[in-house]
Enzyme design. Structure first.
Site, PDB file in Angstrom:
ATOM      1  N   HIS A  21     -31.974  23.724 -56.551  1.00  0.00           N
ATOM      2  CA  HIS A  21     -31.152  24.259 -57.641  1.00  0.00           C
ATOM      3  C   HIS A  21     -30.640  25.639 -57.242  1.00  0.00           C
ATOM      4  CE1 HIS A  21     -29.783  24.857 -61.738  1.00  0.00           C
ATOM      5  NE2 HIS A  21     -30.523  25.945 -61.856  1.00  0.00           N
ATOM      6  N   ASP A  62     -36.002  24.572 -63.399  1.00  0.00           N
ATOM      7  CA  ASP A  62     -34.815  23.752 -63.171  1.00  0.00           C
ATOM      8  C   ASP A  62     -34.894  22.934 -61.885  1.00  0.00           C
ATOM      9  OD1 ASP A  62     -34.090  25.069 -65.437  1.00  0.00           O
ATOM     10  OD2 ASP A  62     -32.255  25.957 -64.633  1.00  0.00           O
ATOM     11  N   ASP A 111     -30.046  32.734 -67.621  1.00  0.00           N
ATOM     12  CA  ASP A 111     -30.709  32.059 -68.742  1.00  0.00           C
ATOM     13  C   ASP A 111     -32.214  31.914 -68.513  1.00  0.00           C
ATOM     14  OD1 ASP A 111     -30.269  30.127 -66.745  1.00  0.00           O
ATOM     15  OD2 ASP A 111     -30.126  28.488 -68.185  1.00  0.00           O
ATOM     16  N   HIS A 112     -32.726  32.548 -67.475  1.00  0.00           N
ATOM     17  CA  HIS A 112     -34.173  32.583 -67.241  1.00  0.00           C
ATOM     18  C   HIS A 112     -34.726  34.006 -67.126  1.00  0.00           C
ATOM     19  CE1 HIS A 112     -34.775  28.193 -66.572  1.00  0.00           C
ATOM     20  NE2 HIS A 112     -33.481  28.283 -66.375  1.00  0.00           N
ATOM     21  N   HIS A 144     -35.476  23.044 -69.677  1.00  0.00           N
ATOM     22  CA  HIS A 144     -34.362  22.743 -70.579  1.00  0.00           C
ATOM     23  C   HIS A 144     -34.617  21.479 -71.394  1.00  0.00           C
ATOM     24  CE1 HIS A 144     -31.417  25.691 -69.061  1.00  0.00           C
ATOM     25  NE2 HIS A 144     -32.016  25.510 -67.899  1.00  0.00           N
ATOM     26  N   HIS A 159     -31.337  32.932 -62.301  1.00  0.00           N
ATOM     27  CA  HIS A 159     -30.248  32.673 -63.246  1.00  0.00           C
ATOM     28  C   HIS A 159     -30.459  33.412 -64.569  1.00  0.00           C
ATOM     29  CE1 HIS A 159     -28.858  28.706 -61.143  1.00  0.00           C
ATOM     30  NE2 HIS A 159     -28.355  29.781 -60.581  1.00  0.00           N
ATOM     31  N   HIS A 196     -36.612  31.605 -61.157  1.00  0.00           N
ATOM     32  CA  HIS A 196     -35.406  31.824 -60.361  1.00  0.00           C
ATOM     33  C   HIS A 196     -34.520  32.836 -61.070  1.00  0.00           C
ATOM     34  CE1 HIS A 196     -34.216  28.628 -63.130  1.00  0.00           C
ATOM     35  NE2 HIS A 196     -32.950  28.742 -62.776  1.00  0.00           N
TER      36      HIS A 196
END
Length: 256
Positions: free
Chosen positions: A115, A134, A60-61, A172, A58, A56
């Site tokens: 998400h 996530d 942090d990915h 995570h 975001h 996805h």
């Protein structure tokens, strides 16, 4: 030959995953939170990165991709066609109805929104592995930033329908906090109590709690258990729809 899959801790509590195929010598990465830890593992192993798969959009990915590309400019990037406008530029835009080949393995795409609305998971049947980021986490699931509870419940049911022996690689290290919450839903779940003991031992030793197996998640993860009568009874929701029970569990976790 089976894929070798390594869990790579990144940032404060993210995970990336490196998949290496000994037969072809190729290596793939699922999600790119930051480049440094990934490059170190590649260097230590003597592996060359060939593919990067995004679950996805975001940061942090995906944020580690530019630095990875400075080391390997010809990386093949793979992600959801439906979310291509929010992902880094893609060489292969994938959809759920079109499996693709990578490193001598078939990769199947699962649309798992909730998400985010464009979230996907990657299932490698031959490797008995699914990369859920996530959506499904160890003892948890992602917050509903864009999708609805009904949407996320459908996504989780899709993952839960995979073979129980499937190994779940999630995004995570939230497992201890998820475990504390899970106990509030099913305090008498023996399988959960046993799993928590293992989680505490792993974290005390500085080891990741990811991956897990789908069988473990189905026995202990409250977000996969919203359809079960004992869980509904514990929430005084015996007559309610499964998705509504899931929504209640998610709301309780958000406030936990």
């Amino acid at each position: 030959m089976p894929l070798e899959i390594l869990t790579v801790p990144c940032l404060a509590d993210n995970y990336a995953f490196l998949l290496h195929d000994p037969a072809s010598g190729e290596t793939a990465l699922v999600d790119a939170p930051e480049a440094g830890p990934i490059l170190k593992v590649l260097d230590d192993r003597g592996w060359r990165l060939n593919h990067v798969l995004f679950t996805h959009h975001h940061d942090d990915h995906v944020a580690g991709l530019p630095e990875l590309q400075t080391h390997q400019p010809d990386l093949r990037t793979i992600g959801a066609a439906a979310d291509a406008n929010r992902l880094p530029p893609l060489d292969l835009a994938v959809t759920e109805d079109e499996p693709f080949e990578m490193m001598n393995h078939e990769v199947r795409v699962l649309d798992v929104p909730g998400h985010t609305v464009g979230h996907i998971a990657y299932w490698i049947p031959q490797g008995e592995a699914v990369f859920t980021a996530d959506t499904l986490m160890a003892l948890g699931c992602g917050r509903l930033f864009e999708g609805s509870a009904e949407m996320m419940w459908h996504s989780l049911c899709k993952i839960a329908a995979l073979p129980d022996r499937t190994v779940v690689y999630s995004g995570h290290e939230y497992t201890q906090a998820n475990a504390r919450f899970a106990q509030t839903i099913e305090p008498d779940n023996v399988a959960l109590q046993n799993r928590i003991a293992g989680i505490e031992a792993s974290r005390a030793a500085g080891k990741p709690t990811v991956p897990s197996t789908l069988a473990e998640e189905k026995e202990t993860n409250p977000f996969l258990r919203a359809h079960l009568n004992p869980v509904k009874a514990a929430l005084s929701m015996e007559g309610d729809d499964d998705a509504a029970v899931f929504a209640e569990i998610r709301q309780r976790k958000d406030a936990f």
